[in-house]
Design an enzyme around this catalytic site. Structure first.
Site, PDB file in Angstrom:
ATOM      1  CG  ASP A   1     -20.415  -0.664  16.456  1.00  0.00           C
ATOM      2  OD1 ASP A   1     -20.921   0.142  16.101  1.00  0.00           O
ATOM      3  OD2 ASP A   1     -20.191  -1.298  17.638  1.00  0.00           O
TER       4      ASP A   1
ATOM      5  CG  ASP B   1     -13.547   0.127  24.006  1.00  0.00           C
ATOM      6  OD1 ASP B   1     -14.170   1.156  23.526  1.00  0.00           O
ATOM      7  OD2 ASP B   1     -13.693  -0.302  24.981  1.00  0.00           O
TER       8      ASP B   1
ATOM      9  CB  CYS C   1     -30.829   9.262  18.818  1.00  0.00           C
ATOM     10  SG  CYS C   1     -30.180   7.809  19.621  1.00  0.00           S
TER      11      CYS C   1
ATOM     12  CG  ASP D   1     -24.692   8.182  15.279  1.00  0.00           C
ATOM     13  OD1 ASP D   1     -25.165   8.615  16.146  1.00  0.00           O
ATOM     14  OD2 ASP D   1     -25.467   7.481  14.542  1.00  0.00           O
TER      15      ASP D   1
HETATM   16  C1  LIG Z   1     -26.130   5.065  17.855  1.00  0.00           C
HETATM   17  S1  LIG Z   1     -25.429   3.545  17.604  1.00  0.00           S
HETATM   18  C2  LIG Z   1     -24.594   4.251  16.030  1.00  0.00           C
HETATM   19  C3  LIG Z   1     -25.522   4.115  14.695  1.00  0.00           C
HETATM   20  C4  LIG Z   1     -24.901   4.392  13.576  1.00  0.00           C
HETATM   21  N1  LIG Z   1     -23.873   5.528  13.097  1.00  0.00           N
HETATM   22  C5  LIG Z   1     -26.043   4.389  12.361  1.00  0.00           C
HETATM   23  O1  LIG Z   1     -26.189   5.552  11.868  1.00  0.00           O
HETATM   24  O2  LIG Z   1     -26.498   3.365  11.886  1.00  0.00           O
HETATM   25  C6  LIG Z   1     -23.865   3.529  18.448  1.00  0.00           C
HETATM   26  C7  LIG Z   1     -23.077   2.526  18.137  1.00  0.00           C
HETATM   27  O3  LIG Z   1     -21.900   2.492  19.046  1.00  0.00           O
HETATM   28  C8  LIG Z   1     -21.529   1.206  19.294  1.00  0.00           C
HETATM   29  N2  LIG Z   1     -20.373   1.365  20.556  1.00  0.00           N
HETATM   30  C9  LIG Z   1     -20.689   1.330  22.066  1.00  0.00           C
HETATM   31  N3  LIG Z   1     -19.705   1.510  22.603  1.00  0.00           N
HETATM   32  C10 LIG Z   1     -18.647   1.552  21.930  1.00  0.00           C
HETATM   33  C11 LIG Z   1     -17.398   1.619  21.973  1.00  0.00           C
HETATM   34  N4  LIG Z   1     -16.919   1.792  23.354  1.00  0.00           N
HETATM   35  N5  LIG Z   1     -16.563   1.664  21.025  1.00  0.00           N
HETATM   36  C12 LIG Z   1     -17.139   1.694  19.597  1.00  0.00           C
HETATM   37  N6  LIG Z   1     -18.441   1.384  19.490  1.00  0.00           N
HETATM   38  C13 LIG Z   1     -19.215   1.588  20.480  1.00  0.00           C
HETATM   39  C14 LIG Z   1     -22.591   0.488  19.585  1.00  0.00           C
HETATM   40  O4  LIG Z   1     -22.357  -0.916  19.273  1.00  0.00           O
HETATM   41  C15 LIG Z   1     -23.536   0.843  18.456  1.00  0.00           C
HETATM   42  O5  LIG Z   1     -23.490   0.300  17.240  1.00  0.00           O
END
Ligand SMILES: C[S@@+](CC[C@H](N)C(=O)[O-])C[C@H]1O[C@@H](n2cnc3c(N)ncnc32)[C@H](O)[C@@H]1O
Length: 376
Positions: free
Chosen positions: A236, A263, A332, A279
């Site tokens: 993440d 990232d 979501c 996700d």
């Molecule tokens: C919808 S949440 C994921 C929920 C998780 N899979 C769960 O079931 O608990 C999206 C996640 O993507 C991360 N995120 C946002 N931009 C991102 C990026 N450029 N690279 C990696 N992760 C990222 C956010 O920090 C967040 O934790």
């Protein structure tokens, strides 16, 4: 609720109105109001409960009644969420009338929704707070159900999903993460796509899985419970997120996994994967019955920003799928641009869609999710 003394009712409407007018949407309302009460100690727990409810009733109307005052919208919101108002309550409006028409602009966006979503039913669902759900982890079915029975809470069980009232403090009864995870029903139902993967995928070697937007690992734990013997990598964007995940995995008894901060638009993992779970960050528009302030504060132009970020993540991570490897794409969101359009984009990149589905939550007091299983 209906035993509320009139002077208390008036005072709660006035306080809720002041809180609403000082809120600018920059942090979740739940944090804002918690902070407000910690600075304003005069409110007891009953006051806090009512004032919070009054604020949420206002937000649940979204952009309906733009011509009305905050007081009018609080009362209309209460009426629409089941509070029986009589003329003595309406007197707090000091002569102004309560709007008589139904709320028309609860979810007021022009962007098209995903296929098969009933716009009217979805819109109305924001008037009701979704339930709390647990997913019982394999082997803990009897223990969890026995504990819930002893706690005397009202609950229903379907498969390994438990539906509970929102106010229930599950952590006071259940070993959260070890025995059961707190996970919305449709987040759990996305697991049907993991079951489909399990049916289709080769079974000769340990499955290498990368959860590239792992947050605190809800989908990783789901994958571990469904696919069992996996070689799990999680990542993440920020170190704080990964340290929360580590804590949660410890509680969940997940010991062997690789984690890194990256990232996902630029990540360069050192090997290829059988399954990537993406996700992705999204508008969250399938979950706004839990955070109805978004109905007022989310601006439509952000959908395009999320879609661009999702595309950047997808176009990078698919490079790390083995030939024949699978991608589980999840949001979501209810917006087509974040859902079917992204699947279409992946198809243009040569990734084949096996199954895509909107998991509708609006008729079952749960979140609405989108999931797609694809194969490279
Ligand atoms: C919808 S949440 C994921 C929920 C998780 N899979 C769960 O079931 O608990 C999206 C996640 O993507 C991360 N995120 C946002 N931009 C991102 C990026 N450029 N690279 C990696 N992760 C990222 C956010 O920090 C967040 O934790």
């Amino acid at each position: 609720m209906q035993n509320l003394k009139l002077n208390h009712f008036y005072s709660y409407v006035n306080t809720a109105s002041a809180i609403i007018q000082s809120y600018d949407g920059s942090i979740p309302f739940a944090h804002f109001i918690k902070d407000y009460f910690s600075r304003n100690k005069k409110f007891g727990s009953r006051d806090r409960k009512y004032i919070t409810q009054f604020c949420y009733s206002y937000f649940r109307l979204g952009r309906s009644y733009p011509q009305c005052s905050v007081h009018q919208k609080i009362l209309k919101g209460l009426e629409c969420t089941g509070f029986k108002l009589d003329p003595t309550h309406v007197a707090v409006l000091k002569g102004a009338a309560l709007p008589q028409d139904k709320p028309q602009k609860i979810f007021n966006y022009d962007a098209p929704l995903s296929e098969h979503i009933d716009q009217a039913a979805f819109e109305q669902s924001h008037l009701v707070q979704p339930d709390l759900f647990l997913r019982i982890r394999p082997g803990n079915e009897n223990a969890v159900i026995n504990k819930l029975q002893l706690s005397a809470v009202n609950f229903t069980v379907e498969g390994n999903s438990v539906r509970l009232p929102n106010s229930f403090k599950a952590e006071s009864v259940i070993a959260i993460n070890r025995e059961a995870v707190i996970q919305d029903l449709n987040s759990q139902n996305v697991g049907t796509l993991l079951e489909l993967y399990k049916e289709q995928a080769a079974k000769d070697a340990k499955i290498k899985v990368w959860d590239c937007c792992a947050a605190s690992g809800g989908k990783s734990i789901l994958a571990k419970d469904i696919l069992s013997d996996i070689e799990l990598t999680v990542s993440d964007l920020r170190p704080s997120i990964i340290s929360n995940l580590r804590r949660r995995f410890e509680e969940a008894g997940i010991k062997r996994y690789k984690s890194f901060v990256t990232d996902a638009t630029k990540a360069r993992p050192d090997h290829l994967f059988d399954l990537i779970i993406a996700d992705v960050p999204c508008s969250g528009s399938g979950t706004w019955a839990r955070t109805p302030e978004q109905l007022l504060f989310f601006s439509e132009d952000k959908i395009g920003d999320y879609a661009a970020l999702q595309r950047a993540i997808l176009s990078n991570v698919i490079k790390y799928l083995k030939p024949g490897g699978y991608l589980l794409y999840i949001t979501c969101s209810v917006f087509r641009q974040e859902n079917e359009d992204q699947v279409h984009y992946l198809q243009e990149q040569g990734v084949q869609a096996i199954q895509q589905q909107v998991f509708k939550g609006y008729e079952i007091k749960a979140d609405t999710m989108f999931g797609a299983l694809l194969r490279k």
